[in-house]
Design a protein around this motif. Structure first.
Motif, PDB file in Angstrom:
ATOM      1  N   ARG A   1      -1.361  12.931  -1.866  1.00  0.00           N
ATOM      2  CA  ARG A   1      -2.742  12.788  -2.332  1.00  0.00           C
ATOM      3  C   ARG A   1      -2.904  13.253  -3.773  1.00  0.00           C
ATOM      4  O   ARG A   1      -3.681  12.684  -4.540  1.00  0.00           O
ATOM      5  CB  ARG A   1      -3.685  13.563  -1.411  1.00  0.00           C
ATOM      6  CG  ARG A   1      -3.841  12.911  -0.036  1.00  0.00           C
ATOM      7  CD  ARG A   1      -4.682  13.750   0.894  1.00  0.00           C
ATOM      8  NE  ARG A   1      -4.891  13.071   2.173  1.00  0.00           N
ATOM      9  CZ  ARG A   1      -5.247  13.671   3.286  1.00  0.00           C
ATOM     10  NH1 ARG A   1      -5.438  14.988   3.302  1.00  0.00           N
ATOM     11  NH2 ARG A   1      -5.411  12.981   4.414  1.00  0.00           N
TER      12      ARG A   1
ATOM     13  N   GLY B   1      -2.201   2.692  -1.082  1.00  0.00           N
ATOM     14  CA  GLY B   1      -2.657   2.877   0.290  1.00  0.00           C
ATOM     15  C   GLY B   1      -2.250   1.772   1.237  1.00  0.00           C
ATOM     16  O   GLY B   1      -2.646   1.780   2.403  1.00  0.00           O
TER      17      GLY B   1
ATOM     18  N   THR C   1      -4.069   5.849   4.909  1.00  0.00           N
ATOM     19  CA  THR C   1      -4.982   6.397   3.899  1.00  0.00           C
ATOM     20  C   THR C   1      -6.155   5.468   3.619  1.00  0.00           C
ATOM     21  O   THR C   1      -7.166   5.903   3.075  1.00  0.00           O
ATOM     22  CB  THR C   1      -4.241   6.633   2.561  1.00  0.00           C
ATOM     23  OG1 THR C   1      -3.820   5.369   2.029  1.00  0.00           O
ATOM     24  CG2 THR C   1      -3.022   7.525   2.760  1.00  0.00           C
TER      25      THR C   1
ATOM     26  N   THR D   1      -6.725   3.001  -1.732  1.00  0.00           N
ATOM     27  CA  THR D   1      -7.006   4.150  -2.598  1.00  0.00           C
ATOM     28  C   THR D   1      -7.751   3.767  -3.873  1.00  0.00           C
ATOM     29  O   THR D   1      -8.281   4.635  -4.564  1.00  0.00           O
ATOM     30  CB  THR D   1      -5.692   4.844  -3.010  1.00  0.00           C
ATOM     31  OG1 THR D   1      -4.912   3.925  -3.787  1.00  0.00           O
ATOM     32  CG2 THR D   1      -4.911   5.281  -1.789  1.00  0.00           C
TER      33      THR D   1
END
Length: 425
Positions: free
Chosen positions: A18, A359, A408, A411
């Motif tokens: 992250r 992602g 995720t 992103t």
């Protein structure tokens, strides 16, 4: 190692990932560049055209327009999974990694807008990873279906991103500096977020604002050398073999605003608080099997360390598709590492994460995977063989079984992949 301790290792790897994604924040990256270098202005009351293409396009446009003190026309082409929208901007949510009609429609709109600019106007172009597939503008004599077939062949061929985009440029009106041809005589300033290891601007999104990687002949050579000529559509082959004049136009001012290297150092900064941390200078590129062997070798090397240790890589591997399964380069890499470490284990607990900073890994819902020394045991306990999944390029199913997929969501950025290996004390 107790499960709680292993989960702690995995949690650290996810947080380090992250940190890498956040370092590639497209909004702040654009703003930092503009605040450092200023922003150009049109001449004699001319107009400003803002075009953003790629997975990070919405955030990049917002970062630029917040600092833009004049009216502007705006076009944004991004991927379907990006839920972000831009006010007062024509939005096109297109297909990736396979081009679609929305992307073609957006490309036509870009060309039409560029053809309207004059010498007193200016074009501000924002480019990020994914732009090559998202902005398909087939050359005359080639249609979208031809480009879709070509793209699918390239994606399953095991070619590097440089080689794939070398070929793609020669079938597009906008790639390989083609955007400059349509913008001429208006000046173009380009802000580029790199998803390419080494940051060759000709490769990022197939280089709309820089010179091409080669010619139609050199693209043909790549296809021939990899036994792909017989697979490509006839229209594309005819185009490559036809004689045409090269495009000429004014150069753009290109700014590189972020890349993979910056992101992996952000991961290392986070990990260094708890682990002896190393950043590998050599990126993980090339075939996933070769990359997995390098990672397993590192795992064996740091087994003797008396302190908990982390190693961070950046890169973008390739997969030669032989089966009909579902997966992506990060999932396949992680599963191969798990299998190698299962066959030749170490005494300590470890975890390995491989994830795309956008992602999304291949045509799947996952960003990648995060495996550990128990991954293969979990798969075996359900009655499956890891080898069978790898033979079919079916890493996604295997990692679902082991509960090791990294999720995720999109992103909104893309600076290639991040790999993180952590070994306990």
């Amino acid at each position: 190692m107790p499960v709680d301790d292993l989960n702690a290792l995995k949690a650290n790897a996810v947080e380090a990932y992250r940190a890498a994604v956040e370092r590639a924040n497209p909004f702040t990256a654009v703003q930092s560049c503009i605040k450092k270098n200023g922003i150009p202005k049109p001449k004699n009351g001319g107009q400003t055209l803002v075009i953003g293409v790629g997975k990070a396009a919405p955030a990049m446009i917002k970062g630029l327009r917040e600092l833009l003190d004049r009216p502007n026309n705006c076009i944004c082409i991004t991927h379907k999974e990006n839920g972000e929208n831009v006010e007062n901007c024509e939005m096109f949510k297109a297909g990736h990694p396979v081009p679609d009609q929305t992307g073609e429609l957006g490309s036509k709109r870009v060309i039409a807008a560029l053809e309207q600019v004059g010498k007193d106007d200016q074009v501000l172009f924002l480019v990020s990873g994914g732009g090559s597939a998202l902005m398909p503008a087939p050359v005359d004599g080639v249609n979208l279906e031809d480009k879709i077939v070509l793209n699918e062949i390239l994606l399953s061929s095991g070619l590097s991103i440089d080689e794939m985009n070398h070929v793609r440029q020669q079938t597009s009106k906008l790639k390989g500096g083609g955007l400059l041809h349509y913008a001429d005589p208006a000046p173009v300033t380009s802000y580029i977020l790199s998803d390419v290891i080494g940051n060759d601007l000709r490769v990022i999104a197939s280089g709309p604002t820089v010179s091409p990687l080669g010619t139609k002949k050199s693209a043909l050579d790549i296809l021939a050398n990899n036994n792909l000529l017989k697979l490509i559509p006839k229209n594309i082959l005819n185009h490559f073999e036809a004689k045409t004049s090269e495009r000429k136009s004014n150069d753009a001012v290109n700014y590189l605003i972020g890349d993979n290297r910056e992101s992996i150092h952000a991961s290392a900064e986070f990990l260094s608080k708890s682990f002896v941390t190393f950043v590998e200078d050599e990126p993980l590129i090339g075939d996933v099997n070769d990359a997995a062997k390098k990672i397993h070798q590192k795992l064996k090397e740091i087994e003797s360390s008396t302190k908990p240790t982390a190693i961070v890589w950046g890169g973008e591997t390739t997969v030669k598709i032989k089966g009909s399964g579902l997966g992506g380069r990060n999932q396949e890499l992680a599963l191969i590492v798990a299998e190698l470490a299962h066959q030749d284990p170490i005494r300590k607990s470890w975890t390995f994460l491989s994830g795309g900073t956008d992602g999304r890994d291949g045509p799947t819902e996952a960003a990648g995977a995060i495996v550990d020394q128990e991954t293969c045991k979990r798969i075996l306990s359900e009655g499956y063989q890891v080898y069978d999944f790898l033979a079919e390029n079916n890493s996604n199913k295997a990692l679902k079984i082991s509960n090791d997929l990294l999720h995720t969501g999109a992103t909104g950025t893309n600076v290639a992949d991040v790999q993180i290996l952590i070994v306990s004390q």
